[in-house]
Design a protein around this motif. Structure first.
Motif, PDB file in Angstrom:
ATOM      1  N   TYR A 219       0.954  -1.078  -0.230  1.00 52.03           N
ATOM      2  CA  TYR A 219       0.027  -0.085  -0.121  1.00 52.03           C
ATOM      3  C   TYR A 219       0.842   1.163  -0.088  1.00 52.03           C
ATOM      4  O   TYR A 219       0.444   2.165  -0.197  1.00 52.03           O
ATOM      5  N   LEU A 220       2.290   1.237   0.444  1.00 49.36           N
ATOM      6  CA  LEU A 220       3.301   2.168   0.251  1.00 49.36           C
ATOM      7  C   LEU A 220       3.956   2.422  -0.896  1.00 49.36           C
ATOM      8  O   LEU A 220       4.277   3.304  -1.472  1.00 49.36           O
ATOM      9  N   MET A 221       4.564   1.079  -1.403  1.00 48.09           N
ATOM     10  CA  MET A 221       5.434   1.227  -2.523  1.00 48.09           C
ATOM     11  C   MET A 221       4.905   0.606  -3.809  1.00 48.09           C
ATOM     12  O   MET A 221       5.339   1.070  -4.822  1.00 48.09           O
ATOM     13  N   LEU A 222       3.672  -0.157  -3.886  1.00 48.63           N
ATOM     14  CA  LEU A 222       3.357  -0.913  -5.096  1.00 48.63           C
ATOM     15  C   LEU A 222       2.296  -0.246  -5.660  1.00 48.63           C
ATOM     16  O   LEU A 222       1.392  -0.723  -6.270  1.00 48.63           O
ATOM     17  N   SER A 223       2.109   1.078  -5.425  1.00 51.06           N
ATOM     18  CA  SER A 223       1.187   2.085  -6.176  1.00 51.06           C
ATOM     19  C   SER A 223       1.851   3.227  -7.110  1.00 51.06           C
ATOM     20  O   SER A 223       3.128   3.458  -6.942  1.00 51.06           O
ATOM     21  N   ARG A 224       1.219   3.878  -7.619  1.00 47.79           N
ATOM     22  CA  ARG A 224       1.746   4.930  -8.438  1.00 47.79           C
ATOM     23  C   ARG A 224       2.146   6.047  -7.456  1.00 47.79           C
ATOM     24  O   ARG A 224       3.061   6.872  -8.056  1.00 47.79           O
ATOM     25  N   MET A 225       1.437   6.231  -6.371  1.00 49.88           N
ATOM     26  CA  MET A 225       1.934   7.352  -5.625  1.00 49.88           C
ATOM     27  C   MET A 225       3.373   7.013  -4.852  1.00 49.88           C
ATOM     28  O   MET A 225       4.269   7.803  -4.680  1.00 49.88           O
ATOM     29  N   GLY A 226       3.504   5.498  -4.438  1.00 52.09           N
ATOM     30  CA  GLY A 226       4.660   4.919  -4.269  1.00 52.09           C
ATOM     31  C   GLY A 226       5.931   5.513  -4.987  1.00 52.09           C
ATOM     32  O   GLY A 226       6.792   5.760  -4.653  1.00 52.09           O
ATOM     33  N   GLU A 227       5.671   5.037  -6.267  1.00 47.80           N
ATOM     34  CA  GLU A 227       6.463   5.200  -7.258  1.00 47.80           C
ATOM     35  C   GLU A 227       7.011   6.619  -7.598  1.00 47.80           C
ATOM     36  O   GLU A 227       8.072   7.024  -7.872  1.00 47.80           O
ATOM     37  N   ALA A 228       6.008   7.475  -7.263  1.00 48.19           N
ATOM     38  CA  ALA A 228       6.066   8.977  -7.663  1.00 48.19           C
ATOM     39  C   ALA A 228       7.092   9.662  -6.956  1.00 48.19           C
ATOM     40  O   ALA A 228       7.357  10.597  -6.814  1.00 48.19           O
ATOM     41  N   LEU A 229       7.416   8.726  -5.361  1.00 47.27           N
ATOM     42  CA  LEU A 229       8.185   9.415  -4.474  1.00 47.27           C
ATOM     43  C   LEU A 229       9.386   9.698  -5.069  1.00 47.27           C
ATOM     44  O   LEU A 229      10.247  10.486  -4.300  1.00 47.27           O
ATOM     45  N   PHE A 230       9.916   8.940  -5.725  1.00 45.36           N
ATOM     46  CA  PHE A 230      11.264   9.074  -6.470  1.00 45.36           C
ATOM     47  C   PHE A 230      11.232   9.620  -7.746  1.00 45.36           C
ATOM     48  O   PHE A 230      10.484   9.299  -8.782  1.00 45.36           O
ATOM     49  N   ARG A 231      12.262  10.609  -8.002  1.00 40.51           N
ATOM     50  CA  ARG A 231      12.320  11.431  -9.065  1.00 40.51           C
ATOM     51  C   ARG A 231      12.578  10.494 -10.481  1.00 40.51           C
ATOM     52  O   ARG A 231      13.726   9.885 -10.529  1.00 40.51           O
ATOM     53  N   TYR A 232      11.617  10.422 -11.567  1.00 43.02           N
ATOM     54  CA  TYR A 232      11.927   9.858 -12.856  1.00 43.02           C
ATOM     55  C   TYR A 232      12.847  10.801 -13.769  1.00 43.02           C
ATOM     56  O   TYR A 232      12.734  12.248 -13.541  1.00 43.02           O
ATOM     57  N   VAL A 233      13.317  10.100 -14.647  1.00 44.33           N
ATOM     58  CA  VAL A 233      13.940  11.057 -15.657  1.00 44.33           C
ATOM     59  C   VAL A 233      13.265  12.136 -16.285  1.00 44.33           C
ATOM     60  O   VAL A 233      13.696  13.107 -16.463  1.00 44.33           O
ATOM     61  N   GLU A 234      12.064  11.860 -16.539  1.00 43.53           N
ATOM     62  CA  GLU A 234      10.975  12.989 -17.214  1.00 43.53           C
ATOM     63  C   GLU A 234       9.838  12.869 -16.023  1.00 43.53           C
ATOM     64  O   GLU A 234       9.105  11.983 -15.840  1.00 43.53           O
ATOM     65  N   LEU A 235       9.566  14.050 -15.824  1.00 40.97           N
ATOM     66  CA  LEU A 235       8.461  14.494 -14.664  1.00 40.97           C
ATOM     67  C   LEU A 235       7.080  14.690 -15.731  1.00 40.97           C
ATOM     68  O   LEU A 235       7.265  15.596 -16.553  1.00 40.97           O
ATOM     69  N   ALA A 236       5.862  14.201 -15.040  1.00 39.55           N
ATOM     70  CA  ALA A 236       4.709  14.589 -15.590  1.00 39.55           C
ATOM     71  C   ALA A 236       3.648  14.693 -14.759  1.00 39.55           C
ATOM     72  O   ALA A 236       3.657  13.962 -13.583  1.00 39.55           O
ATOM     73  N   GLY A 237       2.631  15.402 -14.815  1.00 41.01           N
ATOM     74  CA  GLY A 237       1.528  15.427 -14.003  1.00 41.01           C
ATOM     75  C   GLY A 237       1.853  15.881 -12.651  1.00 41.01           C
ATOM     76  O   GLY A 237       2.615  16.850 -12.309  1.00 41.01           O
ATOM     77  N   PHE A 238       1.185  14.921 -11.508  1.00 39.87           N
ATOM     78  CA  PHE A 238       1.244  15.412 -10.153  1.00 39.87           C
ATOM     79  C   PHE A 238       2.936  15.365  -9.613  1.00 39.87           C
ATOM     80  O   PHE A 238       3.427  15.849  -8.822  1.00 39.87           O
ATOM     81  N   GLU A 239       3.703  14.223 -10.750  1.00 41.68           N
ATOM     82  CA  GLU A 239       5.173  14.318 -10.104  1.00 41.68           C
ATOM     83  C   GLU A 239       5.891  15.722 -10.390  1.00 41.68           C
ATOM     84  O   GLU A 239       6.864  15.930  -9.489  1.00 41.68           O
ATOM     85  N   ARG A 240       5.518  16.443 -11.029  1.00 44.21           N
ATOM     86  CA  ARG A 240       5.992  17.668 -11.130  1.00 44.21           C
ATOM     87  C   ARG A 240       5.754  18.636  -9.717  1.00 44.21           C
ATOM     88  O   ARG A 240       6.858  19.156  -9.311  1.00 44.21           O
ATOM     89  N   PHE A 241       4.715  18.345  -9.387  1.00 43.70           N
ATOM     90  CA  PHE A 241       4.279  19.205  -7.976  1.00 43.70           C
ATOM     91  C   PHE A 241       5.301  18.119  -6.750  1.00 43.70           C
ATOM     92  O   PHE A 241       5.973  19.094  -6.180  1.00 43.70           O
ATOM     93  N   LEU A 242       5.386  17.056  -6.839  1.00 41.94           N
ATOM     94  CA  LEU A 242       5.942  16.287  -5.795  1.00 41.94           C
ATOM     95  C   LEU A 242       7.439  16.689  -5.738  1.00 41.94           C
ATOM     96  O   LEU A 242       8.311  16.587  -4.815  1.00 41.94           O
ATOM     97  N   HIS A 243       7.879  16.787  -6.859  1.00 44.89           N
ATOM     98  CA  HIS A 243       9.591  17.118  -6.974  1.00 44.89           C
ATOM     99  C   HIS A 243       9.820  18.590  -7.306  1.00 44.89           C
ATOM    100  O   HIS A 243      11.007  18.897  -7.554  1.00 44.89           O
ATOM    101  N   GLY A 244       8.877  19.287  -7.017  1.00 44.40           N
ATOM    102  CA  GLY A 244       8.895  20.720  -7.094  1.00 44.40           C
ATOM    103  C   GLY A 244       8.092  21.452  -6.021  1.00 44.40           C
ATOM    104  O   GLY A 244       9.022  21.179  -4.835  1.00 44.40           O
ATOM    105  N   PRO A 245       7.254  22.168  -5.987  1.00 38.08           N
ATOM    106  CA  PRO A 245       6.719  22.852  -4.873  1.00 38.08           C
ATOM    107  C   PRO A 245       6.400  22.018  -3.722  1.00 38.08           C
ATOM    108  O   PRO A 245       6.349  22.381  -2.604  1.00 38.08           O
ATOM    109  N   GLY A 246       5.866  20.793  -4.122  1.00 40.03           N
ATOM    110  CA  GLY A 246       5.549  19.895  -3.092  1.00 40.03           C
ATOM    111  C   GLY A 246       6.620  18.962  -2.446  1.00 40.03           C
ATOM    112  O   GLY A 246       6.406  18.050  -1.682  1.00 40.03           O
TER     113      GLY A 246
END
Length: 497
Positions: A219-246
């Protein structure tokens, strides 16, 4: 087309199923006497289980049996794959206990030479799928003094070559490594050994299967949210927030998980806190806590020698880097694997790798300049079965001309950019470009976008909040097979051996 597949694990079997379904003539070569790949009886060490629960570590249209435990044993996974082969009628395509010695490409045709039962056979094929797995050849260190150690009845094995628990009975066991296989086998062998010592050059962060004993890690790691906590080579959508203002929010989430791991496993008290932060888990392979491992360390049953390695072996003991010694009759190495395709010529291997030896594969599948060759399963991930299955669909569509891919120059630039990012992110621990953990879903999404079957709507939203269910992807197989199924045509006969 006549297609040869090397390997009968998740990748090989799913490739065989898909490629047969769209009308190709498929032969699967497997050097082990059974299907299963890394789960074959010939490679299972005591204590091996899956790192995923049975509901995420399965193929989309074939769930694991309901009576399996949450984390199935190696034997259960092998039985599941054998049932998969029977269910989809793949047994007639299997050539078990058959090793591929060489696969040579000439004039668009593969000549594949195999050995089985002391006899060699040669056949020709239109396409080759390499599905031998990125964990196919164990990497065992070369120890100074190994000859004298074994001459005095010592034993040195890779974890995947140590099959019988009683072979450690009453012995002084030294386990080299700190990944999943090392900790699994140490915990299992300690049940019968005289002493068990783990020698770890570097400690790794590990995730408990159950956080606080109640919340499954999925429930923590095998979801899209869990994966999005780590910075991918190309950011899109909510990931831009998580690795920017958020980013402070994201850092707080990871920090909370890290604090929970430290308390739950007692790492500070045991002197086993890894260096750095939990974010380091994304730089190598992700490993779960082996049940009972830290409890045995706390009880003194397992001793961990951290931040060191074996300098040399002597009869009955191992000498560590600081000059101290530990008793040793059996040395078991959980020290990773080599990523090799030994049946391909050096010239061909040079065409599919860069000057640092990394596989240059578009989408982890396709060499740009060798259209007659594909790789399946070279995208090690949290969802290896699903990743391999989608890769098999991608291969089927490409062979039918159903993918609209960028040109060769753009593919090469994309591959180079990804490899440079992977190498930097993992500090070189990217398994020659085959380790994409923890970005499993990013890789799957990219393949699905190429196929024109992206995940949308409620399914995508659900996967942000809940673990991915491979069954939700079964419709994609149906659609791709229907789109690319062709009538079976007479095939040219292979030349006699």
């Amino acid at each position: 087309m006549k297609i040869a597949i090397v390997g009968a694990g998740f990748a090989g079997l799913s490739s065989a199923k898909v490629l047969r379904a769209v009308g190709h003539d498929v032969t699967v070569f497997e050097k082990a006497p059974d299907v299963g790949g890394v789960w074959s009886a010939s490679r299972r060490y005591p204590g091996v289980t899956t790192q995923n629960g049975k509901d995420t570590y399965c193929l989309s249209d074939f769930p694991m049996p309901a009576d399996y435990p949450e984390w199935p044993s190696g034997a259960q996974v092998q039985a599941y794959l054998a049932d998969y082969a029977r269910h989809f009628g793949l047994e007639s395509s299997l050539r078990l206990d058959t090793e591929v010695l060489a696969a040579d490409l000439g004039d668009g045709v593969w000549t594949v030479r195999t050995a089985s039962g002391g006899h060699e056979t040669t056949g020709t094929f239109d396409h080759l799928v390499v599905a031998n797995g990125i964990f196919s050849e164990a990497a065992v260190p070369v120890f100074e003094g190994a000859d004298a150690f074994t001459a005095a009845c010592g034993r040195i094995d890779a974890a995947s070559d140590f099959h019988v628990l009683d072979d450690a009975a009453g012995k002084n066991v030294v386990v080299v490594g700190y990944g999943k296989s090392a900790c699994d086998v140490a915990t299992a062998l300690d049940e019968v050994s005289a002493t068990t010592t783990v020698v770890a050059r570097e400690l790794l962060w590990k995730l408990p299967k159950m956080f606080a004993g109640v919340l499954n890690y999925k429930y923590l790691m095998l979801s899209r949210m869990g994966e999005a906590l780590f910075r991918y080579v190309e950011l899109a959508g909510f990931e831009r927030f998580l690795h920017g203002p958020g980013r402070p929010v994201r850092n707080s989430m990871l920090g909370s998980v890290q604090s929970l791991i430290l308390r739950q496993c007692g790492l500070e008290k045991l002197g086993l806190r890894p260096p750095g932060s939990l974010e380091e888990i994304a730089r190598s392979t992700v490993s779960l806590v082996t049940e009972g491992f830290y409890e045995k360390v706390a009880a003194g049953d397992i001793v961990v020698k951290r931040d060191t390695q074996i300098a040399r072996l002597e009869p009955g003991r191992a000498v560590l880097g600081d000059g101290s010694t530990i008793p040793a009759d059996v040395v078991v190495c959980g020290t990773g694997f080599h990523q090799r395709v030994p049946f391909l010529s050096e010239d061909l291997q040079a065409r599919i790798t860069d000057d640092r030896g990394n596989f240059e594969l578009y989408r982890q599948i396709q060499p740009v300049d060798v259209p007659e060759l594909s790789f399946c399963g070279y995208n090690s991930s949290f969802f290896s079965p699903l990743s391999a299955e989608v890769a098999a669909l991608w291969i089927a569509a490409r062979l039918d001309g159903g993918l609209h891919l960028p040109g060769p120059a753009e593919q090469r630039a994309h591959i180079a950019r990804r490899l440079a990012w992977m190498e930097e992110r993992t500090e070189g621990k990217h398994a020659r470009g085959t380790n994409i953990i923890p970005f499993s879903l990013h890789n799957i999404d990219e393949m699905l976008d190429d196929l024109g079957t992206p995940v949308r709507g409620l399914q995508r939203l659900r996967e942000w909040l809940l673990p991915v269910d491979p069954a939700d992807y079964a419709w994609i197989t149906d659609e791709i097979v229907a789109r690319h199924r062709t009538p079976v045509r007479p095939l040219r006969a292979a030349p006699a051996a």
